[in-house]
Design a protein around this motif. Structure first.
Motif, PDB file in Angstrom:
ATOM      1  N   LEU A   1       0.869  -1.166   0.000  1.00  0.00           N
ATOM      2  CA  LEU A   1       0.000   0.000   0.000  1.00  0.00           C
ATOM      3  C   LEU A   1       0.910   1.222   0.000  1.00  0.00           C
ATOM      4  O   LEU A   1       1.768   1.370   0.871  1.00  0.00           O
ATOM      5  CB  LEU A   1      -0.925  -0.003   1.213  1.00  0.00           C
ATOM      6  CG  LEU A   1      -1.835  -1.238   1.331  1.00  0.00           C
ATOM      7  CD1 LEU A   1      -2.767  -1.102   2.531  1.00  0.00           C
ATOM      8  CD2 LEU A   1      -2.638  -1.467   0.063  1.00  0.00           C
ATOM      9  N   GLY A   2       0.716   2.095  -0.991  1.00  0.00           N
ATOM     10  CA  GLY A   2       1.677   3.158  -1.249  1.00  0.00           C
ATOM     11  C   GLY A   2       1.427   4.477  -0.555  1.00  0.00           C
ATOM     12  O   GLY A   2       2.148   5.443  -0.805  1.00  0.00           O
ATOM     13  N   SER A   3       0.412   4.548   0.315  1.00  0.00           N
ATOM     14  CA  SER A   3       0.161   5.793   1.041  1.00  0.00           C
ATOM     15  C   SER A   3      -0.558   5.486   2.338  1.00  0.00           C
ATOM     16  O   SER A   3      -1.188   4.427   2.490  1.00  0.00           O
ATOM     17  CB  SER A   3      -0.698   6.753   0.206  1.00  0.00           C
ATOM     18  OG  SER A   3      -2.014   6.240   0.062  1.00  0.00           O
ATOM     19  N   GLN A   4      -0.486   6.440   3.277  1.00  0.00           N
ATOM     20  CA  GLN A   4      -1.183   6.254   4.549  1.00  0.00           C
ATOM     21  C   GLN A   4      -2.692   6.283   4.332  1.00  0.00           C
ATOM     22  O   GLN A   4      -3.443   5.625   5.053  1.00  0.00           O
ATOM     23  CB  GLN A   4      -0.775   7.342   5.543  1.00  0.00           C
ATOM     24  CG  GLN A   4      -1.217   7.074   6.971  1.00  0.00           C
ATOM     25  CD  GLN A   4      -0.702   5.754   7.507  1.00  0.00           C
ATOM     26  OE1 GLN A   4       0.491   5.478   7.454  1.00  0.00           O
ATOM     27  NE2 GLN A   4      -1.590   4.916   8.023  1.00  0.00           N
ATOM     28  N   GLU A   5      -3.143   7.027   3.308  1.00  0.00           N
ATOM     29  CA  GLU A   5      -4.578   7.065   2.986  1.00  0.00           C
ATOM     30  C   GLU A   5      -5.065   5.675   2.571  1.00  0.00           C
ATOM     31  O   GLU A   5      -6.159   5.252   2.968  1.00  0.00           O
ATOM     32  CB  GLU A   5      -4.841   8.073   1.863  1.00  0.00           C
ATOM     33  CG  GLU A   5      -4.680   9.535   2.261  1.00  0.00           C
ATOM     34  CD  GLU A   5      -3.241   9.962   2.400  1.00  0.00           C
ATOM     35  OE1 GLU A   5      -2.976  10.992   3.040  1.00  0.00           O
ATOM     36  OE2 GLU A   5      -2.349   9.239   1.874  1.00  0.00           O
ATOM     37  N   GLN A   6      -4.258   4.977   1.776  1.00  0.00           N
ATOM     38  CA  GLN A   6      -4.623   3.616   1.384  1.00  0.00           C
ATOM     39  C   GLN A   6      -4.727   2.700   2.598  1.00  0.00           C
ATOM     40  O   GLN A   6      -5.634   1.877   2.691  1.00  0.00           O
ATOM     41  CB  GLN A   6      -3.589   3.046   0.405  1.00  0.00           C
ATOM     42  CG  GLN A   6      -3.845   3.374  -1.041  1.00  0.00           C
ATOM     43  CD  GLN A   6      -2.948   2.558  -1.948  1.00  0.00           C
ATOM     44  OE1 GLN A   6      -1.727   2.578  -1.800  1.00  0.00           O
ATOM     45  NE2 GLN A   6      -3.550   1.826  -2.865  1.00  0.00           N
ATOM     46  N   VAL A   7      -3.791   2.842   3.517  1.00  0.00           N
ATOM     47  CA  VAL A   7      -3.812   2.023   4.724  1.00  0.00           C
ATOM     48  C   VAL A   7      -5.114   2.247   5.485  1.00  0.00           C
ATOM     49  O   VAL A   7      -5.790   1.299   5.908  1.00  0.00           O
ATOM     50  CB  VAL A   7      -2.599   2.342   5.623  1.00  0.00           C
ATOM     51  CG1 VAL A   7      -2.698   1.585   6.941  1.00  0.00           C
ATOM     52  CG2 VAL A   7      -1.299   1.987   4.908  1.00  0.00           C
ATOM     53  N   THR A   8      -5.498   3.514   5.651  1.00  0.00           N
ATOM     54  CA  THR A   8      -6.739   3.845   6.362  1.00  0.00           C
ATOM     55  C   THR A   8      -7.955   3.259   5.639  1.00  0.00           C
ATOM     56  O   THR A   8      -8.855   2.704   6.267  1.00  0.00           O
ATOM     57  CB  THR A   8      -6.882   5.373   6.485  1.00  0.00           C
ATOM     58  OG1 THR A   8      -5.742   5.896   7.188  1.00  0.00           O
ATOM     59  CG2 THR A   8      -8.146   5.742   7.241  1.00  0.00           C
ATOM     60  N   GLN A   9      -7.972   3.369   4.307  1.00  0.00           N
ATOM     61  CA  GLN A   9      -9.092   2.836   3.526  1.00  0.00           C
ATOM     62  C   GLN A   9      -9.180   1.319   3.649  1.00  0.00           C
ATOM     63  O   GLN A   9     -10.269   0.763   3.815  1.00  0.00           O
ATOM     64  CB  GLN A   9      -8.936   3.233   2.060  1.00  0.00           C
ATOM     65  CG  GLN A   9      -9.115   4.721   1.798  1.00  0.00           C
ATOM     66  CD  GLN A   9      -8.723   5.107   0.377  1.00  0.00           C
ATOM     67  OE1 GLN A   9      -8.402   4.260  -0.451  1.00  0.00           O
ATOM     68  NE2 GLN A   9      -8.744   6.408   0.102  1.00  0.00           N
ATOM     69  N   TRP A  10      -8.048   0.639   3.573  1.00  0.00           N
ATOM     70  CA  TRP A  10      -8.053  -0.823   3.655  1.00  0.00           C
ATOM     71  C   TRP A  10      -8.548  -1.292   5.030  1.00  0.00           C
ATOM     72  O   TRP A  10      -9.333  -2.219   5.124  1.00  0.00           O
ATOM     73  CB  TRP A  10      -6.639  -1.355   3.391  1.00  0.00           C
ATOM     74  CG  TRP A  10      -6.471  -2.041   2.062  1.00  0.00           C
ATOM     75  CD1 TRP A  10      -6.262  -3.368   1.842  1.00  0.00           C
ATOM     76  CD2 TRP A  10      -6.484  -1.431   0.766  1.00  0.00           C
ATOM     77  NE1 TRP A  10      -6.133  -3.626   0.492  1.00  0.00           N
ATOM     78  CE2 TRP A  10      -6.271  -2.445  -0.197  1.00  0.00           C
ATOM     79  CE3 TRP A  10      -6.648  -0.117   0.314  1.00  0.00           C
ATOM     80  CZ2 TRP A  10      -6.226  -2.198  -1.558  1.00  0.00           C
ATOM     81  CZ3 TRP A  10      -6.597   0.138  -1.038  1.00  0.00           C
ATOM     82  CH2 TRP A  10      -6.401  -0.900  -1.962  1.00  0.00           C
ATOM     83  N   LEU A  11      -8.073  -0.637   6.095  1.00  0.00           N
ATOM     84  CA  LEU A  11      -8.500  -1.030   7.439  1.00  0.00           C
ATOM     85  C   LEU A  11      -9.992  -0.753   7.641  1.00  0.00           C
ATOM     86  O   LEU A  11     -10.691  -1.528   8.306  1.00  0.00           O
ATOM     87  CB  LEU A  11      -7.670  -0.293   8.492  1.00  0.00           C
ATOM     88  CG  LEU A  11      -6.202  -0.740   8.592  1.00  0.00           C
ATOM     89  CD1 LEU A  11      -5.444   0.149   9.586  1.00  0.00           C
ATOM     90  CD2 LEU A  11      -6.097  -2.204   9.004  1.00  0.00           C
ATOM     91  N   ALA A  12     -10.491   0.343   7.063  1.00  0.00           N
ATOM     92  CA  ALA A  12     -11.925   0.618   7.124  1.00  0.00           C
ATOM     93  C   ALA A  12     -12.690  -0.476   6.381  1.00  0.00           C
ATOM     94  O   ALA A  12     -13.771  -0.902   6.806  1.00  0.00           O
ATOM     95  CB  ALA A  12     -12.228   1.988   6.528  1.00  0.00           C
ATOM     96  N   GLY A  13     -12.124  -0.946   5.266  1.00  0.00           N
ATOM     97  CA  GLY A  13     -12.744  -2.036   4.531  1.00  0.00           C
ATOM     98  C   GLY A  13     -12.797  -3.325   5.338  1.00  0.00           C
ATOM     99  O   GLY A  13     -13.758  -4.103   5.220  1.00  0.00           O
ATOM    100  N   PHE A  14     -11.781  -3.552   6.162  1.00  0.00           N
ATOM    101  CA  PHE A  14     -11.793  -4.720   7.052  1.00  0.00           C
ATOM    102  C   PHE A  14     -13.025  -4.654   7.967  1.00  0.00           C
ATOM    103  O   PHE A  14     -13.715  -5.657   8.181  1.00  0.00           O
ATOM    104  CB  PHE A  14     -10.529  -4.750   7.903  1.00  0.00           C
ATOM    105  CG  PHE A  14      -9.301  -5.281   7.192  1.00  0.00           C
ATOM    106  CD1 PHE A  14      -9.262  -5.419   5.810  1.00  0.00           C
ATOM    107  CD2 PHE A  14      -8.187  -5.651   7.908  1.00  0.00           C
ATOM    108  CE1 PHE A  14      -8.139  -5.905   5.161  1.00  0.00           C
ATOM    109  CE2 PHE A  14      -7.052  -6.147   7.278  1.00  0.00           C
ATOM    110  CZ  PHE A  14      -7.027  -6.277   5.897  1.00  0.00           C
ATOM    111  N   ASP A  15     -13.273  -3.467   8.535  1.00  0.00           N
ATOM    112  CA  ASP A  15     -14.426  -3.312   9.441  1.00  0.00           C
ATOM    113  C   ASP A  15     -15.745  -3.454   8.688  1.00  0.00           C
ATOM    114  O   ASP A  15     -16.709  -4.027   9.206  1.00  0.00           O
ATOM    115  CB  ASP A  15     -14.358  -1.952  10.132  1.00  0.00           C
ATOM    116  CG  ASP A  15     -13.195  -1.847  11.095  1.00  0.00           C
ATOM    117  OD1 ASP A  15     -12.811  -2.888  11.678  1.00  0.00           O
ATOM    118  OD2 ASP A  15     -12.648  -0.735  11.250  1.00  0.00           O
TER     119      ASP A  15
END
Length: 269
Positions: free
Chosen positions: A171-185
């Motif tokens: 994941l190439g940005s902190q925004e992507q990390v936040t989006q992916w973790l939100a997708g987990f929830d």
């Protein structure tokens, strides 16, 4: 008469001293075990963890130096046969057994395996694993070759004969990390998702989150290792490593093999 009595006493004393000396045990020679050992495996409750940079050294003076967590430690070591005990201030903190050049150690609820530095690894053990590198040499995972293989079709990074497929990316940005973790929830409440589980892990020294669930496509497991900083390059920024596996059964997507792949994640030095 007195002389005979004196000689009898001397003879009796000599016999007693000889008897006492004969009861002493010869101390075990532990010199053959002195040396450095590199960690080759760590498991906690069946979950494989990263071994990179973990080691211990048995010193000739009876002390042991080790690096098994986030900092170095010291203890004393003793052997009974091939059974090893590590102690701190007289209290046992770990125990294990040698088998040739290998050591298995139980410590703090974890099982560690070590191989003596410089020992030859058997060809069978070498051939059982291969390494998949991601985006050049940004990071890599180790996989068991008897199960997983590179996908010749290029549709997935790894696949197995029982239809398990795996993708390894970044994941190439902190925004992507936040989006992916939100997708987990979001998946926890998504329609069609059942048997949802969420796991907090530590992988390569970084916090990680894994989810395992079932939907109309089968079983899925997703793991996000969050670096909280850019560990990539100008061409490939990398704020997290992401691993995804899908397959027909729960065992296929969260088996010991896949846990080993997750735990084997390594980063550039």
């Amino acid at each position: 008469m007195k002389r005979n009595a004196w000689l009898s006493c001397c003879l009796l004393l000599a016999l007693l001293l000889a008897g006492c000396g004969g009861g002493e045990e010869t101390p075990q020679d532990n010199s053959a075990y002195v040396g450095s050992y590199l960690c080759t495996g760590i498991t906690l409750d069946g979950l494989a963890m990263n071994t990179e940079g973990k080691w211990l050294t048995l010193n000739a003076d009876g002390t042991v130096d080790f690096f098994l967590t986030e900092e170095a430690g010291e203890a004393e070591w003793s052997l009974s046969g091939e059974h090893l005990t590590l102690s701190v201030a007289g209290e046992r903190v770990a125990s294990g057994d040698f088998q040739g050049e290998k050591l298995t150690l139980e410590m703090a609820g974890m099982t560690y395996t070590f191989l003596r530095e410089g020992a030859q690894v058997s060809q069978e053990e070498n051939a059982a694993y291969a390494t998949f590198t991601c985006y050049g040499d940004l990071y890599a995972v180790r996989y068991p070759t008897e199960r997983f293989h590179p996908d010749p079709a290029g549709l997935s990074d790894l696949y197995s004969d029982d239809d398990t497929k795996g993708w390894v990316t970044r994941l190439g940005s902190q925004e992507q990390v936040t989006q992916w973790l939100a997708g987990f929830d979001e998946k926890a409440a998504a329609e069609g998702v059942t048997d949802y589980q969420s796991l907090d892990l530590t992988v390569a020294g970084y916090p990680a989150r894994a989810i395992v669930y079932q939907d109309e496509t089968g079983w899925n497991s997703e793991v996000l290792v969050n670096f909280a900083q850019d560990l990539g390059s100008d061409a490939y920024p990398m704020y997290a490593a992401y691993l995804y596996f899908t397959g027909p059964t729960y065992l296929a997507v969260w088996s010991e093999d896949i846990q080993t792949i997750v735990g084997s994640l390594t980063l550039p030095q």
